[in-house]
Design a protein around this motif. Structure first.
Motif, mmCIF file in Angstrom:
data_model
loop_
_atom_site.group_PDB
_atom_site.id
_atom_site.type_symbol
_atom_site.label_atom_id
_atom_site.label_comp_id
_atom_site.label_asym_id
_atom_site.label_seq_id
_atom_site.Cartn_x
_atom_site.Cartn_y
_atom_site.Cartn_z
ATOM 1 N N MET A 97 -8.602 0.169 8.929
ATOM 2 C CA MET A 97 -7.707 0.141 7.769
ATOM 3 C C MET A 97 -7.156 1.535 7.511
ATOM 4 O O MET A 97 -7.755 2.546 7.874
ATOM 5 N N ALA A 98 -6.001 1.580 6.873
ATOM 6 C CA ALA A 98 -5.431 2.843 6.402
ATOM 7 C C ALA A 98 -4.351 2.531 5.369
ATOM 8 O O ALA A 98 -3.867 1.397 5.281
ATOM 9 N N GLY A 99 -3.994 3.534 4.606
ATOM 10 C CA GLY A 99 -2.912 3.395 3.641
ATOM 11 C C GLY A 99 -2.550 4.764 3.118
ATOM 12 O O GLY A 99 -3.309 5.717 3.286
ATOM 13 N N ARG A 100 -1.377 4.865 2.491
ATOM 14 C CA ARG A 100 -0.927 6.168 2.027
ATOM 15 C C ARG A 100 -0.379 6.102 0.595
ATOM 16 O O ARG A 100 0.755 6.487 0.327
ATOM 17 N N PRO A 101 -1.216 5.619 -0.344
ATOM 18 C CA PRO A 101 -0.716 5.473 -1.718
ATOM 19 C C PRO A 101 -0.368 6.796 -2.377
ATOM 20 O O PRO A 101 0.414 6.825 -3.322
ATOM 21 N N ARG A 102 -0.981 7.894 -1.895
ATOM 22 C CA ARG A 102 -0.699 9.186 -2.496
ATOM 23 C C ARG A 102 0.705 9.667 -2.100
ATOM 24 O O ARG A 102 1.364 10.366 -2.853
ATOM 25 N N SER A 103 1.132 9.289 -0.896
ATOM 26 C CA SER A 103 2.418 9.760 -0.383
ATOM 27 C C SER A 103 3.557 8.782 -0.607
ATOM 28 O O SER A 103 4.714 9.150 -0.534
ATOM 29 N N THR A 104 3.237 7.538 -0.841
ATOM 30 C CA THR A 104 4.284 6.539 -1.067
ATOM 31 C C THR A 104 3.963 5.811 -2.353
ATOM 32 O O THR A 104 2.801 5.658 -2.700
ATOM 33 N N ALA A 105 4.972 5.362 -3.044
ATOM 34 C CA ALA A 105 4.702 4.516 -4.202
ATOM 35 C C ALA A 105 3.944 3.309 -3.679
ATOM 36 O O ALA A 105 4.253 2.787 -2.624
ATOM 37 N N MET A 106 2.906 2.898 -4.397
ATOM 38 C CA MET A 106 2.089 1.776 -3.956
ATOM 39 C C MET A 106 2.977 0.544 -3.843
ATOM 40 O O MET A 106 3.559 0.087 -4.813
ATOM 41 N N ARG A 107 3.117 0.025 -2.633
ATOM 42 C CA ARG A 107 3.979 -1.138 -2.452
ATOM 43 C C ARG A 107 3.152 -2.406 -2.500
ATOM 44 O O ARG A 107 2.181 -2.547 -1.791
ATOM 45 N N ARG A 108 3.569 -3.292 -3.330
ATOM 46 C CA ARG A 108 2.898 -4.579 -3.380
ATOM 47 C C ARG A 108 3.746 -5.575 -2.620
ATOM 48 O O ARG A 108 4.954 -5.457 -2.595
ATOM 49 N N PRO A 109 3.102 -6.564 -1.996
ATOM 50 C CA PRO A 109 3.899 -7.574 -1.317
ATOM 51 C C PRO A 109 4.831 -8.258 -2.319
ATOM 52 O O PRO A 109 4.414 -8.575 -3.433
ATOM 53 N N THR A 110 6.081 -8.426 -1.961
ATOM 54 C CA THR A 110 6.990 -9.103 -2.880
ATOM 55 C C THR A 110 6.872 -10.607 -2.662
ATOM 56 O O THR A 110 6.837 -11.079 -1.531
ATOM 57 N N VAL A 111 6.795 -11.324 -3.734
ATOM 58 C CA VAL A 111 6.684 -12.778 -3.620
ATOM 59 C C VAL A 111 7.815 -13.400 -4.424
ATOM 60 O O VAL A 111 8.196 -12.897 -5.471
ATOM 61 N N ASP A 112 8.333 -14.483 -3.905
ATOM 62 C CA ASP A 112 9.441 -15.150 -4.584
ATOM 63 C C ASP A 112 8.989 -15.784 -5.881
ATOM 64 O O ASP A 112 9.691 -15.781 -6.876
ATOM 65 N N GLU A 113 7.793 -16.319 -5.880
ATOM 66 C CA GLU A 113 7.301 -17.056 -7.032
ATOM 67 C C GLU A 113 6.013 -16.403 -7.494
ATOM 68 O O GLU A 113 5.072 -16.283 -6.711
#
Lengths: 136, 387
Positions: free
Chosen positions: B107-123
């Motif tokens: 696993m990895a992620g970069r919340p400090r460097s990017t705005a935390m992206r949440r999966p976009t859902v239609d509903e």
């Protein structure tokens, strides 16, 4: 003096359409199971207690007590950011469910667990209102 | 089918960086994956099982392609920060069932460097509609709601919560990669700005870029490797939720995952030499140690107030890397670093100042989602090869 809490417009799913329509008339509805009598929250078409799909709306008294709360001092959310400090709470309704909401119309420092509250409706201007609570 | 002794953690790697503005998240995943494989003495071509969360594009599809592996078993169970503790349990099950023999969990992620992206859902999900209207600004508010109720029912104090942060900070001073390596006092925690009452800034975990990976292998593969492996003894998982509006914020899903893991491992809380306890917030640790049976329900605050969590001599040495509170919380998901520090302890490779002597049985507990609404809980019990 901080700004009043914003009144965001809720997204409306088919299961909750009548719920939101009633808020515009100042009524808080709860879904109730026709078979086992369980009061259901959040609104959904089936009863999570017994699995029945025979459920219907019933009007809540709008009275409850604070189950828990937090006074928010930092917020990243537009609008809410200008309304600090504000209170998020779970209010336990007389009918049983604990609903997430805001406690308003009082000094945030005066809010306590167990405090009696009653519902108020804040109009979103889109035919739906938010259910919030104030000290009873 | 029990997984006890059917799988071993042969490699572990935590990314050394806490801010990574100049690489893709896929690249960081590859770095930790290769790091864990090198630690095990294995290579990408050995991997036949891949476990990841669902944050990087269609579960495993994009990453398996990027890494260039050809798995016969994939799993992208998504339970937030507890995902990787779940994955190690599932990897052990898959190995025991014969569907793979070298499982890579990365696993990895970069919340400090990017705005935390949440999966976009239609509903929006039906629950989100009723929870997104009240100014919940990040995870802290839900945990604050739990802390208020725990204080109300059991008399837990802010000073007791602060003891959790103090213990983590005492450990972090020995970790050169820790994001917050400076020891703090109870007073400093209480004097830090209130974020969402009763939680102060220093009751909250860090936000860091980074990642980590572990390699889980069959006993046959473990025997062929030169590296000390850690035996998987038991695992438990659950989702605890709002329970039809009857949510009880004084306990976590550990009441289910813990006993299942202990039973499978054939051990009790008294047998645990070291514990990695998910520490998104100080209250998370208080409730989790109660639910895992290290103390009675409601006694967590009193349990931690005499240095019980401080390694190596406390009754329950915890998070000796500095935890999420001080060291690392990559991708806002701390389950992986919890496993990695437990592996270090069982290999005798923790920093000498915090290494638990004769550490033979360790626990790693993951928490995902929000304690304030719905959460994933996963408990993993690990041991040395002869445990």
């Amino acid at each position: 003096m901080s700004a009043p809490l914003p009144v965001p417009t809720p997204a409306v799913s088919a299961e909750a359409e009548e719920f939101w329509a009633a808020t515009a008339e100042g009524r808080l509805l709860l879904r109730r199971c026709d078979d086992c009598g369980t009061v259901i929250w959040y609104p959904r078409a089936h009863c999570p207690a017994c699995g029945s799909q025979r459920t219907s709306w019933t009007q809540a008294s709008g009275k409850g007590t604070v189950y828990t709360f937090t006074v928010v001092h930092r917020s990243m959310l537009e609008g809410f950011r200008d309304a600090l400090p504000y209170v998020i709470a779970y209010v336990e309704l007389e009918e049983g469910p604990r609903v997430l909401t805001n406690v308003v119309d009082c000094d945030p420092a005066s809010v306590e667990v167990g405090m009696p509250v009653s519902v108020v409706f804040h109009d979103t201007g889109t035919g739906r209102a938010l259910f919030r609570f104030r000290p009873a | 089918m029990s997984i006890r002794g059917k799988a071993f953690i042969a490699g572990a790697f935590e990314h050394p960086l806490r801010e990574i503005p100049d690489r893709s998240t896929h690249q960081v995943v590859a770095e930790v994956a290769l790091g864990a494989l090198a630690d095990a003495g294995l290579s990408l071509s050995d991997v036949d099982g891949y476990f990841c969360d669902a944050s990087l594009g269609f579960g495993p599809l994009s990453m398996v392609d990027y890494l260039g592996i050809h798995p016969t078993h994939v799993d992208s169970t998504e339970t937030g920060g507890s995902s990787y503790v779940v994955h190690v349990g599932h990897a052990a099950e898959a190995i025991a069932a014969g569907s793979c023999s070298v499982a890579l969990v990365a696993m990895a992620g970069r919340p400090r460097s990017t705005a935390m992206r949440r999966p976009t859902v239609d509903e929006p999900t039906p629950d989100a509609v009723f929870e997104s209207l009240w100014g919940m600004s990040g995870a802290v508010n839900g945990y604050a709601l739990a802390a208020t109720r725990h204080m109300h029912e059991f008399g837990t104090t802010s000073a007791q919560l602060a003891e959790v942060k103090v213990a983590a900070s005492l450990h972090a001073q020995h970790n050169p990669n820790a994001f917050l390596p400076k020891p703090v006092t109870v007073e400093e925690v209480l004097d830090s700005p209130m974020i969402s009452s009763p939680l102060h800034r220093q009751d909250c975990c860090v936000v860091t870029d980074g990642g980590g990976a572990v390699v889980v292998v069959s006993p046959e593969v473990a025997r062929q490797l030169g590296r000390t492996s850690v035996k998987v003894l038991g695992h438990g998982e659950t989702v605890k939720h709002a329970d039809n509006g009857r949510i009880d914020l004084t306990y976590t899903g550990a009441v289910v995952s813990g006993p299942r893991a202990f039973e499978e491992a054939g051990v009790t809380p008294a047998d645990i030499d070291y514990a990695s306890i998910y520490d998104s917030f100080t209250i998370t640790v208080i409730e989790t140690i109660e639910d895992l049976g290290f103390c009675a329900k409601g006694e967590g605050g009193r349990f931690v107030s005499d240095g019980a969590l401080v390694a190596p001599d406390g009754r329950l040495p915890f998070n000796t890397d500095g935890g999420g509170l001080c060291n690392n919380h990559p991708s806002n998901r701390g389950g992986m670093t919890k496993i990695i520090e437990a592996v270090r302890q069982l290999r005798g490779e923790a920093h000498e100042a915090v290494q638990v002597p004769d550490c033979t049985i360790a626990l790693a507990h993951g928490t995902g989602g929000s304690i304030g609404t719905r959460m994933g809980s996963a408990t993993l019990i690990l041991g040395t090869a002869d445990a």
